[in-house]
Write a protein that holds these residues in place. Structure first.
Motif, PDB file in Angstrom:
ATOM      1  N   GLU A   1       0.851  -1.190   0.000  1.00  0.00           N
ATOM      2  CA  GLU A   1       0.000   0.000   0.000  1.00  0.00           C
ATOM      3  C   GLU A   1       0.891   1.247   0.000  1.00  0.00           C
ATOM      4  OE1 GLU A   1      -3.589   2.045   2.628  1.00  0.00           O
ATOM      5  OE2 GLU A   1      -2.752   0.102   3.197  1.00  0.00           O
ATOM      6  N   GLY A   2       0.671   2.083  -0.983  1.00  0.00           N
ATOM      7  CA  GLY A   2       1.526   3.229  -1.195  1.00  0.00           C
ATOM      8  C   GLY A   2       2.220   3.165  -2.548  1.00  0.00           C
ATOM      9  N   GLY A   3       2.116   1.999  -3.221  1.00  0.00           N
ATOM     10  CA  GLY A   3       2.633   1.902  -4.579  1.00  0.00           C
ATOM     11  C   GLY A   3       3.994   1.255  -4.711  1.00  0.00           C
ATOM     12  N   GLN A   4       4.644   0.853  -3.601  1.00  0.00           N
ATOM     13  CA  GLN A   4       5.951   0.216  -3.726  1.00  0.00           C
ATOM     14  C   GLN A   4       5.800  -1.169  -4.363  1.00  0.00           C
ATOM     15  OE1 GLN A   4       4.815   1.473  -0.882  1.00  0.00           O
ATOM     16  NE2 GLN A   4       6.299   2.928  -0.028  1.00  0.00           N
ATOM     17  N   VAL A   5       6.780  -1.504  -5.204  1.00  0.00           N
ATOM     18  CA  VAL A   5       6.779  -2.795  -5.895  1.00  0.00           C
ATOM     19  C   VAL A   5       8.085  -3.510  -5.546  1.00  0.00           C
ATOM     20  CG1 VAL A   5       6.551  -3.999  -8.102  1.00  0.00           C
ATOM     21  CG2 VAL A   5       5.442  -1.770  -7.773  1.00  0.00           C
ATOM     22  N   TYR A   6       7.965  -4.810  -5.250  1.00  0.00           N
ATOM     23  CA  TYR A   6       9.129  -5.591  -4.843  1.00  0.00           C
ATOM     24  C   TYR A   6       9.205  -6.873  -5.675  1.00  0.00           C
ATOM     25  CZ  TYR A   6       8.799  -2.539  -0.780  1.00  0.00           C
ATOM     26  OH  TYR A   6       8.706  -1.455   0.029  1.00  0.00           O
ATOM     27  N   ASP A   7      10.421  -7.273  -5.952  1.00  0.00           N
ATOM     28  CA  ASP A   7      10.664  -8.533  -6.656  1.00  0.00           C
ATOM     29  C   ASP A   7      11.155  -9.548  -5.629  1.00  0.00           C
ATOM     30  OD1 ASP A   7      11.062 -10.306  -8.941  1.00  0.00           O
ATOM     31  OD2 ASP A   7      13.197 -10.052  -8.532  1.00  0.00           O
ATOM     32  N   LEU A   8      10.373 -10.627  -5.452  1.00  0.00           N
ATOM     33  CA  LEU A   8      10.722 -11.696  -4.530  1.00  0.00           C
ATOM     34  C   LEU A   8      11.305 -12.848  -5.338  1.00  0.00           C
ATOM     35  CD1 LEU A   8      10.598 -12.942  -1.642  1.00  0.00           C
ATOM     36  CD2 LEU A   8       8.371 -13.870  -2.278  1.00  0.00           C
ATOM     37  N   TYR A   9      12.507 -13.285  -4.970  1.00  0.00           N
ATOM     38  CA  TYR A   9      13.187 -14.346  -5.720  1.00  0.00           C
ATOM     39  C   TYR A   9      13.773 -15.331  -4.725  1.00  0.00           C
ATOM     40  CZ  TYR A   9      16.403 -16.664  -8.943  1.00  0.00           C
ATOM     41  OH  TYR A   9      17.060 -17.592  -9.701  1.00  0.00           O
ATOM     42  N   ALA A  10      13.559 -16.633  -4.988  1.00  0.00           N
ATOM     43  CA  ALA A  10      14.079 -17.686  -4.107  1.00  0.00           C
ATOM     44  C   ALA A  10      14.689 -18.779  -4.963  1.00  0.00           C
ATOM     45  CB  ALA A  10      12.968 -18.257  -3.213  1.00  0.00           C
ATOM     46  N   GLN A  11      15.781 -19.343  -4.464  1.00  0.00           N
ATOM     47  CA  GLN A  11      16.492 -20.388  -5.199  1.00  0.00           C
ATOM     48  C   GLN A  11      16.998 -21.434  -4.211  1.00  0.00           C
ATOM     49  OE1 GLN A  11      19.705 -18.947  -7.599  1.00  0.00           O
ATOM     50  NE2 GLN A  11      20.366 -20.956  -8.281  1.00  0.00           N
ATOM     51  N   GLU A  12      16.882 -22.712  -4.598  1.00  0.00           N
ATOM     52  CA  GLU A  12      17.299 -23.804  -3.731  1.00  0.00           C
ATOM     53  C   GLU A  12      18.820 -23.872  -3.647  1.00  0.00           C
ATOM     54  OE1 GLU A  12      16.264 -28.505  -2.933  1.00  0.00           O
ATOM     55  OE2 GLU A  12      16.067 -27.704  -4.952  1.00  0.00           O
TER      56      GLU A  12
END
Length: 745
Positions: free
Chosen positions: A317-328
């Protein structure tokens, strides 16, 4: 007949079943009776004399039998005496054996061939105090196992029942000889060894190894602490939020940037907390994409085999955008990162709105289109500057990490620590490759790449490429053929080598089996270097797209296998060098990349020189050498000092040019070598310091150490005849410098 009757009568009176004592008693009684009868009937002379004669004969027989009895009794007494002596010796030997066994420091037990307990000392199963009273001679081996398994002091591994433990011990017992460690209560351990004797018996020895196991555990803990500090330092240098979980989904490490992005206080993140608890604390902060939720991430985390990486865009909320990345990770854990991509998404959104506006109002918005293009160009230039600046900031800690690991590589360490160190070194090499590729793209796009064309023999370069990529190809089961050539071409040595490196690396990466062939073919005053593979080929509609940044034909390839920058660098570098680049490929028939390079004139051929490309660096011969290190980054300076002192080189380290000049003036020391960083904060930079040192001391052995790859600095260093040692620093390059194998000053 009358003469035989007394004998028959005597035989009937004695009785065949009587023992010798009973017969003697009867004979004495008969003799006494006969004597009395003879005395009382003297008148009857013949009958009396006959009876007396018979009595005398009986008395002789009694004496003979008495002597035999006495001899038998003597023999019996002697036998009894010997038996008693033997019993005393046996009991003494048993007591001596028991005493000797009792002095043994280990627990000892002996079972006979019938698997019955013969004896044991007090140390045997001393840690199982609740069964000590039941360990008595005659106890069967299987009954002994049941007693041990029922003890409350026996610690069983997770998932093992007491019946399982008994079955395991019976199976090991059949091996005749074995050793294993058994955990007891209160975190105590014993080592159990069992051996079969020649007569089929069994000897069991028990040695308490609690102190040894605890020392080994403490040593492993110290090694893990050292590795954790290195990992934490690496994480803290990252600009994105990152965290690492183990195979049991417990938090192992994180950086401060992650706590900032998740808006979590310091006390809400702790080592060992479960992933579900962390997700529960932060999932309400974010809005997940349509049709998805936080449970999709949780499902990926709980998979037994996470074949694909996980990636998702989150909004707040507020417009922030995040990229979530996970790797084994190889050990079953996983690493997860969170990146704030609000600015990028806003830029994309603005471009999208501009595009929609342009489509609707092309004529009216011509000026706005020009402004948008101008903003895009500025954004592109800003991106190039950002990449260069970010890469410089990242190369500093990367140099420190590589130097620290180089100083650790020769130390005695466990196989696990050596494997972990090798993985960390490979990861740093991957990061270095990506940063170098980004810098190359940035310089090539900005037109600031420094090109120095000249005659280049291909033979040394081909040998170095063969040494570099043959192990990589063999690890994939591929055959790498690089055919020798004597051709000499005109090109830039650095960029030509980079072109061939990327083409060979790309061919190996996308070839599942078969071979990769590199050869040089002469073509009318030029040489065409071909890199041919036996891979799956490239579809026609992909053959132009593969030269774009971050485009990969195999989208499933992980970031560690390439970021899709190699061919983009090849295309731009080939264009910069005016070397025509071609591609021939069909599906199922592999691919052939070719770069055409002009031949050098015979009168311009270079003089033979040492082939440093194939040089394998080792620790230099220090011989009391001294180096003055001028570096204002404290962490990198410590890493450099640690590596050089490990090589036996004396290091004087200062953080500024002014301190270096003051040290020389005060002490009069004349270092054998100088390592000078370019950016030294306020005051003089590295080039100015080297210029002043040459004015004071004349020709010195010096290297300018920098992560700055700008064309301006390269031109300035070339004008000053200063050799640059780029960051991240390669330990092999340092070794070459200190060994005097490198050309120039």
């Amino acid at each position: 007949m009358t003469d035989r009757m007394p004998d028959q009568l005597a035989a009937s009176l004695l009785g065949p079943g009587d023992d010798i004592l009973r017969q003697n008693e009867k004979l004495l009684a008969i003799a006494s009776a006969l004597i009395r009868h003879a005395e009382s009937s003297r008148g009857d002379s013949e009958a009396g004399y006959a009876q007396f004669e018979r009595a005398a004969l009986l008395e002789d027989q009694v004496r003979e039998r008495t002597r035999d009895l006495e001899k038998a009794l003597d023999l019996l007494n002697m036998s009894n005496a010997r038996l008693a002596e033997a019993n005393r010796e046996t009991e003494s030997a048993r007591q001596n054996l028991a005493s000797a066994i009792e002095t043994v420091q280990e627990g000892f037990a002996l079972f006979d061939a019938h698997e019955q307990l013969v004896m044991c000392n007090t140390r045997f199963n001393a840690l199982l105090i609740d069964i000590r009273a039941d360990l008595k001679p005659g106890l069967g081996f299987l009954d002994y196992l049941d007693l041990v398994s029922a003890s409350s002091h026996l610690h069983l591994p997770a998932g093992m029942t007491r019946a399982d433990w008994v079955a395991m011990r019976r199976k090991r017992h059949d091996e005749h000889h074995f050793i294993f460690n058994q955990e007891m209560g209160d975190d105590r351990w014993i080592q159990v060894s069992e051996h079969r004797t020649r007569d089929g018996g069994t000897v069991i020895l028990q040695t308490e190894v609690t102190d040894l196991i605890r020392r080994e555990r403490e040593e492993r803990g110290r090694l893990l602490d050292d590795q954790t500090r290195i990992l934490q330092a690496t994480l803290e240098h990252l600009k994105l939020g990152a965290c690492i979980f183990d195979a049991r989904l417990r938090l192992l490490g994180w950086n401060e940037r992650l706590a900032e992005l998740l808006l979590l206080p310091r006390n809400r993140l702790r080592r060992g907390m479960q992933f579900d608890l962390l997700l529960e604390q932060v999932r309400d902060q974010f809005v997940f994409p349509h049709g998805l939720s936080a449970y999709r991430l949780a499902d990926w985390v709980r998979r037994a085999r996470r074949r694909d990486n996980f990636q998702m865009e989150l909004t707040r909320e507020g417009g922030q955008v995040y990229d979530l990345y996970a790797q084994e990770l190889p050990d079953g854990g996983f690493v997860m990162s969170l990146t704030d991509i609000t600015a990028e998404r806003q830029a994309i959104s603005e471009l999208s709105r501009a595009k929609d506006t342009l489509e609707a109002r092309v004529m009216e918005r011509t000026l706005e289109l020009e402004d948008a293009l101008s903003r895009a160009e500025r954004a592109n230039a800003s991106r190039a500057r950002f990449v260069a600046a970010a890469s410089h900031d990242l190369l500093q800690p990367l140099s420190a990490a590589k130097l620290y690991m180089a100083s650790l590589s020769d130390e005695t360490m466990s196989p696990l620590a050596a494997t972990t160190l090798e993985k960390a070194q490979n990861a740093l090499l991957s990061v270095e490759g990506i940063l170098s590729a980004l810098l190359d793209i940035s310089r090539l796009e900005a037109g600031k790449a420094a090109v120095h064309p000249g005659p280049i023999p291909l033979a040394p370069m081909f040998r170095a490429l063969r040494d570099e990529f043959t192990p990589i190809a063999e690890m994939k089961g591929l055959q790498l053929l690089i055919r020798d050539t004597e051709a000499v071409v005109v090109s830039d040595n650095t960029y030509l080598r980079r072109i061939l490196q990327n083409l060979i690396s790309n061919a190996i990466r996308y070839t599942p089996k078969g071979r990769v062939l590199v050869r040089a073919r002469h073509r009318r005053g030029a040489v065409r270097v071909e890199v041919r593979d036996s891979g799956p080929g490239i579809p026609d509609d992909e053959q132009e797209l593969i030269f774009r940044e971050f485009h990969r034909v195999n989208a499933k390839a992980s970031a560690s296998e390439g970021m899709g920058l190699g061919l983009a660098i090849v295309e731009r570098a080939a264009a910069l060098l005016s070397h025509p680049l071609t591609l021939r490929s069909q599906l199922g028939c592999g691919a052939t990349f070719s770069v055409e390079i002009p031949l050098a004139r015979k009168d311009s051929l270079p003089k033979p020189a040492a082939d440093l490309l194939a040089y394998h660096a080792s620790e230099p011969d220090s011989r009391e050498q001294t180096v003055l290190l001028v570096e204002n980054d404290a962490e990198l300076s410590r890493a450099m000092v640690q590596l050089l002192e490990k090589w036996g080189i004396n290091v004087l380290d200062v953080s500024s040019a002014e301190e270096a000049l003051e040290l020389i003036a005060d002490t009069g020391v004349e270092p054998d070598f100088w390592l000078v960083d370019y950016q030294l904060g306020e005051g003089m930079n590295g080039v100015e310091l080297i210029r002043m040192l040459r004015q004071q001391q004349g020709d010195i052995k010096v290297r300018l150490v920098t992560a700055n790859r700008s064309l301006e600095l390269m031109k300035q260093a070339e004008a000053e005849k200063i050799t640059i040692l780029p960051k991240p620093i390669v330990p092999a390059a340092l070794s070459v410098f200190f060994s005097g194998l490198e050309q120039g000053r």
